[in-house]
Structures are given as structure tokens and as C-alpha cells.
Design an enzyme around this catalytic site. Structure first.
Site, mmCIF file in Angstrom:
data_model
loop_
_atom_site.group_PDB
_atom_site.id
_atom_site.type_symbol
_atom_site.label_atom_id
_atom_site.label_comp_id
_atom_site.label_asym_id
_atom_site.label_seq_id
_atom_site.Cartn_x
_atom_site.Cartn_y
_atom_site.Cartn_z
ATOM 1 N N LYS A 83 -34.824 26.773 -47.451
ATOM 2 C CA LYS A 83 -36.148 26.961 -48.057
ATOM 3 C C LYS A 83 -36.175 28.362 -48.662
ATOM 4 C CE LYS A 83 -38.383 23.148 -46.670
ATOM 5 N NZ LYS A 83 -39.179 22.252 -47.507
ATOM 6 N N ASN A 128 -40.347 24.392 -52.920
ATOM 7 C CA ASN A 128 -41.678 23.775 -52.726
ATOM 8 C C ASN A 128 -42.713 24.311 -53.729
ATOM 9 O OD1 ASN A 128 -40.630 23.860 -49.469
ATOM 10 N ND2 ASN A 128 -41.344 21.923 -50.312
ATOM 11 N N LYS A 160 -38.175 10.183 -51.572
ATOM 12 C CA LYS A 160 -38.982 10.032 -50.359
ATOM 13 C C LYS A 160 -39.778 8.764 -50.587
ATOM 14 C CE LYS A 160 -39.413 14.879 -49.063
ATOM 15 N NZ LYS A 160 -40.246 16.101 -49.201
HETATM 16 MG MG MG Z 1 -38.664 19.394 -50.930
#
Ligand code: MG
Length: 407
Positions: free
Chosen positions: A194, A221, A293
Site C-alpha cells: 500500500k 487506493n 473483485k
Molecule cells: Mg486495491
């Protein structure tokens, strides 16, 4: 894994439920909260428990009672999605399940096939995650009735898939490198770091320096602005698999401009909420890699459509994660075994982030000459072993029962 096309996935999906009529009796909704092994910080708050909404569709096949289970991906807050778990529960209770029950009398009280749920989906267009959970339950029920596993249905039974890991911000780059070292020792074949302003070039350089051959990707993100492009180009020297969602989810044009400047492939995640949005992003050049997803794309049927699109265009796919219970994570592992999934997904077993689970843990293996850690796709009828009712009761927040009217 190769990237050959997978013709017929959508057609196969449309065939689920063709084997026999199943009467619809009731739908039960559960909300539970499972404890995280360690607190999970988002940009809004810190979470110690993972709320989960589960859908249980109950029916009969002849004289046999049958049921199917779906799990909703919605989180405790709306950091990543417009639905949080409470909203998903309410959408299911007041819109989607009544829609399913309304459909049943017209269809002779049978449980519709997953491919027949389009009207319910269109009636609640903002209920993407909740709908995906209902569709899962309906698909699970029909697969159980026909004695098929999802893996068998998709032609990937008996497969194992490599496991990738996700690492959040650490206290220091040294601590991050130590975390990566521990994962590599377990056989983790890919790490996702991240990143965000203030935590990017330095930690990525440190991990790359310590592991010259490791498959690494970065996930922002949506934390950067288009004006950060010069800075982000600095990531190119680390040979990343991709940079995931660098800019705001709505800024496809910004992603297309950034992709034109960076050597690192741009991947989208939050921006992709339907098969149509994937086609649009690819056509614009906003990404050259797709994070799958199923829930965010609108369900398993929608996800299969995206797999077909990307496979046909040679676009690499990989499987993301949403802190699922082992039930939904098993479904993700099954999908990740399909052709076109180019890299290890976010498929660490749920026990690495949840202190309690709803299903037995998956089987792990060290495979091949490199000893990569792999997870077996679930076997047996349906999507996988169903959630354990005692566990649900132990972690219950609320539940409700919606019955098909008789007569
Ligand atoms: Mg992601």
C-alpha cells in the site's frame, strides 16, 4: 498460468439452475461481526471487527430441503464503497429479497436462476454489493441441487492457486522489509505494498533492494492527484507488476494520461464497478491491468463477463480481496484459477486477518520448484463448505427471516 481465452464462461453461467426446478420457501439474512486479528486502519477510522452480511436462500427440490449461501463484501464504513454493511443489510431486506420473493410467484414459486435476476438488479442499481451477495446465494443453491462445485462448473476443480500478500504502511522501511522477508519465507509469491503520499518511493526501493526478483505491485487506493505524475514516474525504476488505482476512482481520463507517462502498467480497482466500466476504462487506455473483485463488479456473473472481455483482449487479471470470510475467499480462489489470471491474487487465508471464521480453513501447499505457497480451490457441491450456523450465532448482531407467502 496462460492467458488464453475462456470462451463460454458467460454461457456456462447462464446455464446454472437448468438442471431442475427448486421451490423458494424463505430467505434468511444474517449480520455478524468477526474479530480482526489486528486493527485495520482506513482513511476514516480503525476497525477491530469485520461486519459481514450473509444471505441464506432456503428452498425445496422435490422433498429435499436445499439452501444456498451468499456473502456481502460491504465493509464497516464507506471508505471503499458507497454501501456499508448496514446499508447492504437494509437493501437486501427491503428491496432485493422482496424482489426475489415477488419474482417467485410469477415463476411458479421457483428460485430464479442467477441469469434471471437482472430485473431485481435493475430495480436497485445502487445495491451492487448487496445484489452480489444475493446472486451468490442463488448460484450456490442451484449448484448444490445439481451436485456440482463452482470449481467443477468452471473447469478448475482440483487446482491450486498461488497466494499473494498485502502490506499496509509499516512503522519504518526496515519493519516493512522484515514483514516482507517473513512472507517470502512462507512462500508468498507476490507482495502488494500500500502506498500514498509520504510512503512510496522509499519503502518500495527498500523492498526491491532486499528482494531483486520478487513480484511486487503497489496500491494507492486513489491517494494521488494528477499533479503527482512526475513523482509517480519515479516508481518506474523498481520493475513493479503494476501501480493500482493511483488517482481518484472517477478520474479515468487522468489515469489514461498517467498511463501514457509511466512505464509501470496502471491497474484499476475502485474505478471498476461493472463490466461496462471495465470496457470503458480499457477503451480509454485508463488501465492495462484489471483487478477483479466479483462483488464490486456486480456479482459472479458480471465478473465472468469481465474475465471474458480481458482474456479476449489479452489484458492481465488478478484477484483482489475485501477481508472476506473464508467462504467468499474460497470463491475468489476458484475464480483466480481461471485462465487469464496472470499473477497471484490477494488470497491469503482469512485466518491471517480474522480471529474467527465461518468455514474450515483452506488447504495450503508449497508447490513447484520455487516452493510457492498455493491454496486449493474449494471442492464439494456449491461454492464451498457453507457457513457454520453455530459460528453465525456466536458472532450474531442481528438476523431476519423473509418468507414466501403461502396460498
Ligand atoms: Mg486495491
Amino acid at each position: 498460468m496462460d492467458a488464453t481465452t475462456s470462451p463460454g464462461l458467460s454461457e456456462r453461467w447462464a446455464g446454472i439452475g437448468a438442471a431442475g426446478e427448486v421451490g423458494l420457501l424463505a430467505v434468511q439474512l444474517w449480520m455478524v461481526e468477526l474479530p480482526f486479528t489486528r486493527p485495520v486502519a482506513t482513511s476514516r477510522s480503525t476497525h477491530r471487527r469485520r461486519p459481514l452480511v450473509l444471505v441464506r436462500v432456503i428452498g425445496n427440490h422435490g422433498r429435499e430441503p436445499v439452501e444456498g449461501w451468499g456473502e456481502c463484501a460491504a465493509l464497516a464504513d464507506t471508505t471503499y464503497d458507497t454501501e456499508d454493511a448496514r446499508r447492504s443489510f437494509a437493501l437486501l431486506r427491503h428491496a432485493l429479497v422482496p424482489g426475489l420473493i415477488d419474482l417467485a410467484p410469477r415463476a411458479g414459486r421457483r428460485v430464479p436462476r442467477p441469469s434471471e435476476l437482472g430485473g431485481i438488479r435493475r430495480a436497485a442499481p445502487d445495491a451492487t454489493l448487496a445484489f452480489a451477495a444475493l446472486e451468490m446465494a442463488v448460484a450456490d443453491l442451484h449448484l448444490r441441487v445439481s451436485g456440482q462445485s463452482l470449481a467443477g462448473f468452471l473447469g478448475v476443480a482440483g487446482r491450486s492457486v498461488p497466494v499473494g500478500a498485502v502490506l499496509g504502511r509499516a512503522e519504518s522501511t526496515e519493519a516493512l522489509v522484515a514483514e516482507v522477508a517473513a512472507l517470502v519465507a512462507q512462500g508468498i509469491a507476490r507482495v502488494k505494498l500500500k502506498v500514498g503520499p509520504g510512503w512510496d518511493l522509499e519503502p518500495v526501493a527498500a523492498v526491491r533492494g532486499a528482494f531483486p526478483d520478487l513480484a511486487i505491485q503497489a496500491d494507492a487506493n486513489g491517494a494521488y492527484r494528477p499533479t503527482d505524475a512526475d513523482h509517480l514516474v519515479g516508481l518506474d525504476r523498481f520493475g513493479l507488476l503494476c501501480i493500482e488505482q493511483p488517482l481518484d476512482p472517477t478520474d479515468l481520463e487522468g489515469h489514461a494520461r498517467l498511463a501514457g507517462r509511466m512505464a509501470t502498467p496502471v491497474c484499476l480497482d475502485e474505478s471498476l464497478d461493472s463490466p461496462r466500466s471495465v470496457r470503458q476504462a480499457l477503451a480509454m487506455g485508463a488501465c492495462s491491468v484489471v483487478c477483479i473483485k466479483p462483488a464490486r463488479l456486480g456479482g459472479l456473473g458480471a465478473a465472468l463477463e469481465v474475465v471474458e472481455t480481458c482474456s479476449a483482449e489479452g489484458v492481465p487479471l488478478w484477484m483482489g480481496g475485501m477481508y472476506e470470510s473464508g467462504y467468499a475467499r474460497g470463491v475468489n480462489a476458484t475464480f483466480a484459477a481461471l485462465p487469464g489470471f496472470a499473477w497471484p491474487g490477494d488470497l491469503q487465508p482469512s485466518r491471517t486477518y480474522l480471529d474467527a471464521d465461518l468455514v474450515p480453513p483452506p488447504a495450503l501447499r508449497r508447490d513447484g520448484t520455487d516452493g510457492a505457497l498455493t491454496v486449493e480451490v474449494p471442492d464439494g457441491p456449491g461454492l464451498g463448505p457453507p457457513p457454520d450456523l453455530d459460528r453465525l450465532e456466536a458472532y450474531e448482531i442481528t438476523r431476519c427471516w423473509l418468507e414466501v407467502p403461502r396460498g
